[in-house]
Design a protein around this motif. Sequence first.
Motif, PDB file in Angstrom:
ATOM      1  N   ASP B 184      29.492  21.033  46.631  1.00 48.03           N
ATOM      2  CA  ASP B 184      29.738  21.325  45.201  1.00 48.03           C
ATOM      3  C   ASP B 184      30.279  20.759  44.390  1.00 48.03           C
ATOM      4  OD1 ASP B 184      31.062  23.468  47.232  1.00 48.03           O
ATOM      5  OD2 ASP B 184      32.767  22.068  47.788  1.00 48.03           O
ATOM      6  N   PHE B 185      30.488  18.796  44.955  1.00 45.89           N
ATOM      7  CA  PHE B 185      29.927  18.080  44.115  1.00 45.89           C
ATOM      8  C   PHE B 185      29.207  17.825  42.887  1.00 45.89           C
ATOM      9  CE2 PHE B 185      33.238  14.439  44.534  1.00 45.89           C
ATOM     10  CZ  PHE B 185      33.856  15.122  45.178  1.00 45.89           C
ATOM     11  N   PRO B 320      41.148   3.535  50.193  1.00 44.41           N
ATOM     12  CA  PRO B 320      40.954   3.678  52.177  1.00 44.41           C
ATOM     13  C   PRO B 320      41.354   5.105  52.702  1.00 44.41           C
ATOM     14  CG  PRO B 320      43.226   2.321  51.305  1.00 44.41           C
ATOM     15  CD  PRO B 320      42.745   2.872  49.957  1.00 44.41           C
ATOM     16  N   PHE B 321      41.752   5.904  52.562  1.00 42.03           N
ATOM     17  CA  PHE B 321      41.500   7.038  53.016  1.00 42.03           C
ATOM     18  C   PHE B 321      41.830   7.970  52.406  1.00 42.03           C
ATOM     19  CE2 PHE B 321      43.170  10.382  56.070  1.00 42.03           C
ATOM     20  CZ  PHE B 321      42.214  10.522  56.805  1.00 42.03           C
ATOM     21  N   ILE B 322      40.890   9.577  52.357  1.00 44.18           N
ATOM     22  CA  ILE B 322      41.449  10.815  51.244  1.00 44.18           C
ATOM     23  C   ILE B 322      40.987  11.845  52.388  1.00 44.18           C
ATOM     24  CG2 ILE B 322      39.368  10.407  50.176  1.00 44.18           C
ATOM     25  CD1 ILE B 322      41.186  11.597  47.806  1.00 44.18           C
ATOM     26  N   LYS B 323      41.640  12.434  52.203  1.00 41.61           N
ATOM     27  CA  LYS B 323      41.346  13.996  52.751  1.00 41.61           C
ATOM     28  C   LYS B 323      40.263  14.527  51.989  1.00 41.61           C
ATOM     29  CE  LYS B 323      44.090  14.838  56.503  1.00 41.61           C
ATOM     30  NZ  LYS B 323      43.322  14.946  58.322  1.00 41.61           N
ATOM     31  N   MET B 324      39.411  15.356  52.859  1.00 36.47           N
ATOM     32  CA  MET B 324      38.030  15.536  51.420  1.00 36.47           C
ATOM     33  C   MET B 324      38.107  17.176  52.042  1.00 36.47           C
ATOM     34  SD  MET B 324      36.609  12.984  49.874  1.00 36.47           S
ATOM     35  CE  MET B 324      35.232  13.529  50.077  1.00 36.47           C
ATOM     36  N   TYR B 328      39.425  19.344  46.022  1.00 33.31           N
ATOM     37  CA  TYR B 328      39.590  17.722  45.735  1.00 33.31           C
ATOM     38  C   TYR B 328      39.742  16.913  44.712  1.00 33.31           C
ATOM     39  CZ  TYR B 328      35.021  19.519  48.267  1.00 33.31           C
ATOM     40  OH  TYR B 328      33.865  20.066  48.963  1.00 33.31           O
ATOM     41  N   LYS B 329      40.645  16.734  44.393  1.00 34.85           N
ATOM     42  CA  LYS B 329      41.504  16.658  42.665  1.00 34.85           C
ATOM     43  C   LYS B 329      41.718  15.879  42.729  1.00 34.85           C
ATOM     44  CE  LYS B 329      44.187  19.567  39.250  1.00 34.85           C
ATOM     45  NZ  LYS B 329      43.787  18.171  38.278  1.00 34.85           N
ATOM     46  N   GLU B 330      42.342  15.090  43.437  1.00 34.01           N
ATOM     47  CA  GLU B 330      42.776  14.046  43.380  1.00 34.01           C
ATOM     48  C   GLU B 330      41.632  12.547  43.188  1.00 34.01           C
ATOM     49  OE1 GLU B 330      44.913  10.264  45.921  1.00 34.01           O
ATOM     50  OE2 GLU B 330      45.000  12.330  46.864  1.00 34.01           O
ATOM     51  N   LEU B 331      40.601  13.026  44.273  1.00 31.84           N
ATOM     52  CA  LEU B 331      39.001  12.481  44.095  1.00 31.84           C
ATOM     53  C   LEU B 331      38.093  12.934  42.399  1.00 31.84           C
ATOM     54  CD1 LEU B 331      37.064  10.152  44.545  1.00 31.84           C
ATOM     55  CD2 LEU B 331      36.321  12.159  45.895  1.00 31.84           C
ATOM     56  N   ILE B 335      37.611  10.112  38.976  1.00 31.91           N
ATOM     57  CA  ILE B 335      36.032  10.178  38.463  1.00 31.91           C
ATOM     58  C   ILE B 335      36.086  10.225  37.112  1.00 31.91           C
ATOM     59  CG2 ILE B 335      33.810  10.926  39.238  1.00 31.91           C
ATOM     60  CD1 ILE B 335      34.619  11.774  41.425  1.00 31.91           C
ATOM     61  N   ASP B 336      37.283  11.264  37.094  1.00 30.81           N
ATOM     62  CA  ASP B 336      36.866  11.914  35.020  1.00 30.81           C
ATOM     63  C   ASP B 336      37.097  10.049  34.357  1.00 30.81           C
ATOM     64  OD1 ASP B 336      35.896  14.405  35.993  1.00 30.81           O
ATOM     65  OD2 ASP B 336      38.412  14.969  34.944  1.00 30.81           O
TER      66      ASP B 336
END
Lengths: 357, 404
Positions: B184-185, B320-324, B328-331, B335-336
């Motif tokens: 996806d990335f 520290p922790f993120i749901k993948m 993946y909008k938060e991430l 990145i943007d």
Amino acid sequence: MTDERRTDYGPPHYERFLPPIIKENYGKWKYHEVLKPGVMVHVSESGAHLYSVRAASSRLLSIEKIRAYCDLADKYCGGYLRFTSRHNVEFLLSDAKNIDPLIADLKKLGHPVGGLQNSISAIVHTQGWIHCHSAATDASGVVKAVMDDLLEYFTEMKLPGKLRIALACCLNMCGAVHCSDIAILGIHRRPPRVDHENLHKMCEIPNVSASCPTAAIRPAMVGGKQSVEVLEERCMFCANCFTVCPSMPLADPLNDGVSIWVGGKVSNARHEPMFSKLAIPFLPNNPPRWPEVTEAIRNLVELWAKNARKYERMGEWIERIGWPKFFRMSGIEFRKEHIDDFKHAGLTFKRSTHLTF
Amino acid sequence: MAESLPKTPMLDELEKGGWPSFVKEIKLAAKKSPMAVDLLGLLERSYKEKIGHWKHGGIVGVMGYGGGVIGRYNDLPEVYPNISHFHTIRVNQPAGWFYKSDALRSICDIWEKRGSSLTNMHGSTGDIILLGTRTEQLEPIFAELSKVDFDLGGSGSDVRTPSCCCGMARCEWACYDTMRTCYDFTMKFQDELHRPAFPYKFKFKFSGCPNDCVASIARADMSIIGTWRDSIQMDKAAVTEYAKNGMDIQSEVVDNCPAKCMDWDGKELHIENSYCRRCMHCINVMPKALRPGKDRGATILLGSKAPIVEGALLSSVLIPFIKMEPPYKELTDIIDRIWELWCEEGKNRERVGEFIQRVGLGNFLEAIEVDPVPEMVAHPRENPYVFYEEYFEAGDEGSEEEEK
């Protein structure tokens, strides 16, 4: 319309290449076991068993060999195979009966099976003299010589823990050399020889100056031509100037060679990830078999194997016994080059009386 | 038909021995490829002279892409004319390096016709490396790769080809779907991958658990490493089984726990999960008994790189922790913001990790709108040199209130 150029379509979707047993059990694997060197089974919640057979490869592969791998995959596992992050090839079998015939065929092809669990897996390495402009040593040749010597540690699982070796043919380190149990690193030791005749035509002088992390390169007029001068005593042989300007070559047969680093790791298991640290500042380039390098590495492997506790990686072992003991036990002479003098060097000085005698 | 092979006594020595021989591979290719014949000659010469014979690449590539091809020329083109050009093509590998034989054969067929017949499976970043071809072959190769659905990878100052471990396809420890996320990335950032527009390279590596089989913490600008928040899943009967079969649980498991959060009374293993550091050791040695928890996601770390120029760095914690989970909008929003800042303020050939060292992690976080948390540091600062940006003047008292 049919002539419209297709771009930005990315790699083929991985699902096309997954064997049915993986598609059916994707995300459902329950546990795995290593059955023997190079062979493991993954067991799914569904009860399915997937057998993986891992074989060594030289990373540099001819299409003839890739086709031979394909033939074996067709013969034993429906055409499905994969490669690992350390350049090994793996065959994905759903029928345990095929394991031994496949291993026999791989051996016939010259590819030993192993590299799992407490073994030395294949050496991650770079291009060297086969293809790189900045190499200070060859890559494939050193790797071949070292692994010929250490083969028993690939095909058997007789080490205390995992041992990861990596090689980079210059400081650019196209590979995780800086975090390996043992790292082999090609180094230059002669400052760049400036090609004053051509530099002004090939390179942007301000970029060349700016590329030097120690500010050793200054613009200068030489023989009526715009060029640069190098304050040689400031050069630490990183070759960043050469990367931005071909008129600053550092490669030199008399002074290029190999350094050996130890104690790095990437995994978070037990100890946090660590950088590799300098063990041997310089060994000569001695093709085709680099005997000084292979001997030094065998000594390090055996010293660790003999003294480390179960699961203890090279860096964990050295941290436990302390670096002075490591140097005493290995017989490696501790020299000025071992003491850091780059940024934050003071953090690497011993700042306690925790010493062994 | 290729010409006869040059005399290569030094390389021939490397056909001996039990490890697979790259010299044999070049000779296999040299049965048909004149390029491989000349490569043997040039390499033997390097072995004698102890120096390489390759020059800096010029700018070569395929139309519309700025990356994916590394130009390479030798410095003795009159002696080794068949490899006067010897460009590398990076082909974006399928996630997890899984293949079916027909796909691999289709690449071999293209490369037999249009290149040296030599490859790397794979390059250090993860691409399929097609090693050595001529400039005029680049467009035809790309056209033929396109027909079999393989696209080029990254090179230069762009998003480099992302790579990942085999994740859920063949590992019980995958805490998120690494292959899907990697795919996806890769698809989301196609433009950034093919058209270099950054200060320098940017690498993504996706590991499913803290064992980090793709070395993302050492080799990726953004390291996405699977982890879990809840308790390690334990099958008590299986623990007993390991003990019964001779495993010394105290010395092999408990004594190796970096958090000292376990104890073993000879019958039962107890884990104080709130102190567990998610190192994986106990799970690694007892895979039938212990598994990562059920509340799974990833730790996002930023900034690792090899030494050139300012010294090697390991990635450090950003989230520290993120749901993948897609999309993946938060991430990708973070990145943007990272790329926007780094493209604006980063120096030429400055990796994002070096950029952070230069501007300070605190300032960097402020600019990308991420709050500082203690998980980001090994320990707080040891020096008192805080760069306070504002100070009070006499008579300022209460001004904060008024501003609200």
